[in-house]
Design an enzyme around this catalytic site. Structure first.
Site, PDB file in Angstrom:
ATOM      1  NE  ARG A  46      -1.789   4.933   1.379  1.00  0.00           N
ATOM      2  CZ  ARG A  46      -2.433   3.914   0.698  1.00  0.00           C
ATOM      3  NH1 ARG A  46      -3.488   3.329   0.864  1.00  0.00           N
ATOM      4  NH2 ARG A  46      -1.958   3.910  -0.715  1.00  0.00           N
ATOM      5  CG  HIS A  67       1.749   7.014  -1.339  1.00  0.00           C
ATOM      6  ND1 HIS A  67       0.957   7.915  -1.715  1.00  0.00           N
ATOM      7  CD2 HIS A  67       1.052   6.139  -0.418  1.00  0.00           C
ATOM      8  CE1 HIS A  67      -0.543   7.499  -0.912  1.00  0.00           C
ATOM      9  NE2 HIS A  67      -0.295   6.509  -0.213  1.00  0.00           N
ATOM     10  CG  ASN A 120       8.810  16.172  -0.170  1.00  0.00           C
ATOM     11  OD1 ASN A 120       7.807  16.608   0.061  1.00  0.00           O
ATOM     12  ND2 ASN A 120       9.580  16.061  -1.471  1.00  0.00           N
ATOM     13  CB  SER A 155      15.862  -8.898  -0.534  1.00  0.00           C
ATOM     14  OG  SER A 155      15.751  -9.794  -1.620  1.00  0.00           O
ATOM     15  NE  ARG A 188       3.051  19.478  -2.853  1.00  0.00           N
ATOM     16  CZ  ARG A 188       2.799  20.223  -4.077  1.00  0.00           C
ATOM     17  NH1 ARG A 188       3.838  20.715  -4.609  1.00  0.00           N
ATOM     18  NH2 ARG A 188       1.569  20.412  -4.606  1.00  0.00           N
ATOM     19  CD  GLN A 192      -2.743  -1.283   2.381  1.00  0.00           C
ATOM     20  OE1 GLN A 192      -3.190  -0.162   3.130  1.00  0.00           O
ATOM     21  NE2 GLN A 192      -2.873  -2.400   2.855  1.00  0.00           N
ATOM     22  CB  ILE A 193       3.438   2.447   2.103  1.00  0.00           C
ATOM     23  CG1 ILE A 193       4.205   4.001   2.657  1.00  0.00           C
ATOM     24  CG2 ILE A 193       4.516   1.598   2.325  1.00  0.00           C
ATOM     25  CD1 ILE A 193       3.045   4.972   3.069  1.00  0.00           C
ATOM     26  CB  THR A 194       5.701   0.649  -2.258  1.00  0.00           C
ATOM     27  OG1 THR A 194       4.939  -0.492  -2.518  1.00  0.00           O
ATOM     28  CG2 THR A 194       6.724   0.494  -1.190  1.00  0.00           C
ATOM     29  NE  ARG A 213      10.725 -13.920  -3.940  1.00  0.00           N
ATOM     30  CZ  ARG A 213      11.330 -12.698  -4.375  1.00  0.00           C
ATOM     31  NH1 ARG A 213      11.573 -11.879  -3.626  1.00  0.00           N
ATOM     32  NH2 ARG A 213      11.620 -12.637  -5.591  1.00  0.00           N
TER      33      ARG A 213
HETATM   34  C1  FAD Z   1      -8.394   3.685   1.375  1.00  0.00           C
HETATM   35  C2  FAD Z   1      -7.671   3.560   0.112  1.00  0.00           C
HETATM   36  C3  FAD Z   1      -7.983   2.507  -0.648  1.00  0.00           C
HETATM   37  C4  FAD Z   1      -7.318   2.312  -1.770  1.00  0.00           C
HETATM   38  N1  FAD Z   1      -7.622   1.065  -2.670  1.00  0.00           N
HETATM   39  C5  FAD Z   1      -7.019   0.636  -3.880  1.00  0.00           C
HETATM   40  C6  FAD Z   1      -7.676  -0.424  -4.741  1.00  0.00           C
HETATM   41  O1  FAD Z   1      -8.517  -1.020  -4.255  1.00  0.00           O
HETATM   42  N2  FAD Z   1      -6.645  -0.517  -5.604  1.00  0.00           N
HETATM   43  C7  FAD Z   1      -5.463   0.290  -5.978  1.00  0.00           C
HETATM   44  O2  FAD Z   1      -4.957   0.042  -7.182  1.00  0.00           O
HETATM   45  N3  FAD Z   1      -5.216   1.269  -5.247  1.00  0.00           N
HETATM   46  C8  FAD Z   1      -5.960   1.499  -4.098  1.00  0.00           C
HETATM   47  N4  FAD Z   1      -5.578   2.622  -3.543  1.00  0.00           N
HETATM   48  C9  FAD Z   1      -4.232   3.411  -3.868  1.00  0.00           C
HETATM   49  C10 FAD Z   1      -4.625   4.782  -4.443  1.00  0.00           C
HETATM   50  O3  FAD Z   1      -5.530   4.643  -5.299  1.00  0.00           O
HETATM   51  C11 FAD Z   1      -3.381   5.516  -4.949  1.00  0.00           C
HETATM   52  O4  FAD Z   1      -2.783   4.799  -5.892  1.00  0.00           O
HETATM   53  C12 FAD Z   1      -2.396   5.590  -3.840  1.00  0.00           C
HETATM   54  O5  FAD Z   1      -2.856   6.067  -2.654  1.00  0.00           O
HETATM   55  C13 FAD Z   1      -1.388   6.554  -4.384  1.00  0.00           C
HETATM   56  O6  FAD Z   1      -1.867   7.867  -4.008  1.00  0.00           O
HETATM   57  P1  FAD Z   1      -1.954   8.964  -5.199  1.00  0.00           P
HETATM   58  O7  FAD Z   1      -2.718   8.575  -6.332  1.00  0.00           O
HETATM   59  O8  FAD Z   1      -2.363  10.258  -4.681  1.00  0.00           O
HETATM   60  O9  FAD Z   1      -0.298   9.190  -5.723  1.00  0.00           O
HETATM   61  P2  FAD Z   1       0.998   9.520  -4.996  1.00  0.00           P
HETATM   62  O10 FAD Z   1       1.896   8.592  -6.121  1.00  0.00           O
HETATM   63  O11 FAD Z   1       1.051   9.425  -3.710  1.00  0.00           O
HETATM   64  O12 FAD Z   1       1.247  10.972  -5.781  1.00  0.00           O
HETATM   65  C14 FAD Z   1       0.843  12.061  -5.220  1.00  0.00           C
HETATM   66  C15 FAD Z   1       0.234  12.954  -5.919  1.00  0.00           C
HETATM   67  O13 FAD Z   1       0.903  13.380  -7.220  1.00  0.00           O
HETATM   68  C16 FAD Z   1       0.287  13.626  -8.507  1.00  0.00           C
HETATM   69  N5  FAD Z   1       0.577  12.505  -9.517  1.00  0.00           N
HETATM   70  C17 FAD Z   1       1.411  11.496  -9.229  1.00  0.00           C
HETATM   71  N6  FAD Z   1       1.574  10.701 -10.377  1.00  0.00           N
HETATM   72  C18 FAD Z   1       0.719  11.194 -11.268  1.00  0.00           C
HETATM   73  C19 FAD Z   1       0.377  11.077 -12.548  1.00  0.00           C
HETATM   74  N7  FAD Z   1       1.042  10.026 -13.211  1.00  0.00           N
HETATM   75  N8  FAD Z   1      -0.414  11.843 -13.040  1.00  0.00           N
HETATM   76  C20 FAD Z   1      -1.056  12.801 -12.681  1.00  0.00           C
HETATM   77  N9  FAD Z   1      -0.764  13.232 -11.168  1.00  0.00           N
HETATM   78  C21 FAD Z   1       0.157  12.218 -10.572  1.00  0.00           C
HETATM   79  C22 FAD Z   1      -1.297  13.121  -7.858  1.00  0.00           C
HETATM   80  O14 FAD Z   1      -1.718  14.583  -7.498  1.00  0.00           O
HETATM   81  C23 FAD Z   1      -1.136  12.500  -6.633  1.00  0.00           C
HETATM   82  O15 FAD Z   1      -2.453  12.725  -5.719  1.00  0.00           O
HETATM   83  C24 FAD Z   1      -6.107   2.830  -2.256  1.00  0.00           C
HETATM   84  C25 FAD Z   1      -5.811   4.047  -1.554  1.00  0.00           C
HETATM   85  C26 FAD Z   1      -6.532   4.295  -0.137  1.00  0.00           C
HETATM   86  C27 FAD Z   1      -6.221   5.380   0.586  1.00  0.00           C
END
Ligand code: FAD
Length: 247
Positions: A203, A89, A192, A98, A194, A85-87, A176
């Site tokens: 999260r 972002h 950072n 690993s 932000r 989940q965290i990766t 694994r």
């Molecule tokens: C409660 C919850 C449930 C979720 N369930 C699912 C699920 O079922 N399946 C699933 O696949 N994911 C799921 N996610 C993950 C979610 O969809 C996002 O992929 C993840 O949280 C990354 O956040 P982000 O999209 O804000 O991107 P980040 O990578 O954190 O980027 C930060 C911000 O940068 C901008 N940004 C980054 N890259 C781009 C880009 N290529 N184009 C345009 N803008 C960009 C956007 O404004 C984005 O919000 C879930 C997340 C949460 C919190």
């Protein structure tokens, strides 16, 4: 789970202020004393001026200056599910332990507590725990006990199979594949302020899963010591706002 601050930019909020003031100063910020950089900002002391400027930046959505400082966190014993989940972002940098090189070959699954090998969700032992998308509500004692037993048996079997596959000569990188998604992993992540506010928006929110929420809250506690003005404002003024995309 353990979360530690490994390294972080020294004087992060001074750096945020220098970067922000650079945008509106005629003088070169690289050659100007910090108290002069901040002289036009309201406040009786340098600390008060920093607070005024940082709060104003956050209030106006001027988030760029918050990309300059960087903090690195070491995280011990989260599940591979939480790690996945965290990766997601993309502006966070990660190093993940690993499983190709770290084998559990000194573990006898029958001898080890389930919780040493995998993260055990609270719902396994707490029948009153209510999670998202749960199909049944109240459970009787027998059902609760069977759930706990089944969870432990399944983990134990998976780790026994893993050991046997290693003993049969399968490489760890392939053995694994039979391990559960709850298997514990250690991770290092850098970001950072932000990005940390954005990660926390998503999260630390109520609809997030308990484990990543717990991890994010611990990271936020450390961030509040590192960048106190920023994360106090975040906690009090920004955390519960609606319809945000990214800070
Ligand atoms: C409660 C919850 C449930 C979720 N369930 C699912 C699920 O079922 N399946 C699933 O696949 N994911 C799921 N996610 C993950 C979610 O969809 C996002 O992929 C993840 O949280 C990354 O956040 P982000 O999209 O804000 O991107 P980040 O990578 O954190 O980027 C930060 C911000 O940068 C901008 N940004 C980054 N890259 C781009 C880009 N290529 N184009 C345009 N803008 C960009 C956007 O404004 C984005 O919000 C879930 C997340 C949460 C919190």
């Amino acid at each position: 789970m353990e979360v530690e601050l490994l390294e972080a930019t020294d004087r992060p909020e001074r750096l945020i202020c220098q970067a922000a003031r650079n945008d509106y100063m005629e003088e070169f910020v690289g050659e100007t004393a910090f108290d002069e950089v901040m002289a036009s900002i309201e406040g009786d002391s340098l600390d008060e001026r920093k607070e005024t400027l940082i709060n104003r930046l956050l209030d106006h959505g001027h988030f760029g200056p918050f990309e300059h400082p960087q903090a690195t966190f070491a995280i011990k014993g989260i599940s591979r599910s939480c790690m996945a989940q965290i990766t997601r972002h993309r502006h966070v940098s990660f190093d993940v332990q690993s499983m190709r090189y770290v084998a559990f070959d000194d573990i006898d699954p029958a001898e080890v507590e389930t919780g040493e090998m995998v993260v055990v969700p609270p719902s396994v032992s707490d029948p009153d725990w209510v999670g998202r998308n749960q199909q049944t509500g109240d459970v009787d004692e027998e059902t609760a006990q069977r759930r706990e037993e089944l969870f432990e048996e399944t983990i134990e079997t998976a780790f026994e199979s893993y050991q046997e596959l290693l003993d049969l000569g399968l490489p760890p990188e392939d053995a694994r594949f039979v391990l559960p998604i709850g298997s514990k992993v250690n991770m290092v992540m850098s970001m950072n302020p932000r990005m940390l506010m954005h990660v926390a928006d998503m999260r630390a929110a109520a609809d997030s899963q308990w484990e990543i929420r717990d991890m994010t809250e611990r990271v936020l506690d450390l961030a509040a010591e590192w960048c106190p003005i920023t994360f106090e404002y975040y906690e009090e003024e920004m955390k519960n706002r609606k319809n945000r995309l990214a800070p």
